[in-house]
Design a protein around this motif. Structure first.
Motif: not given
Length: 81
Positions: A1-18
């Motif tokens: 089991m992973n004990n690290r927090s995870r951050y998941i980026a949602e991006t637009d069609e250009r790959g910019t984090v939104i």
């Protein structure tokens, strides 16, 4: 089991984090990031998915600039594009 927090980026069609989601150990599902002021220190010890660390920190800087108070709390989806 992973004990690290995870951050998941949602991006637009250009790959910019939104948007950024967070999933901490023990959580059942990811939730939108809410406390920007705490995020800088948490990113170093977390797993980041969906974008590079640089892209995520660029998003964080943009979001903090949009608020006169860098410690703004985001509500679920209130500032999504």
């Amino acid at each position: 089991m992973n004990n690290r927090s995870r951050y998941i980026a949602e991006t637009d069609e250009r790959g910019t984090v939104i948007w950024l989601w967070e999933l901490h150990p023990g959580d059942r599902m990811a939730r939108p990031v809410r406390k920007l002021s705490l995020l800088d220190q948490r990113l170093c010890d977390a797993t980041i998915e969906g974008a590079s660390l640089n892209s995520v920190t660029d998003w964080l800087a943009r979001e903090q600039q949009r608020s006169p108070i860098g410690g703004r709390q985001l509500s679920d989806g209130a500032n999504r594009h």
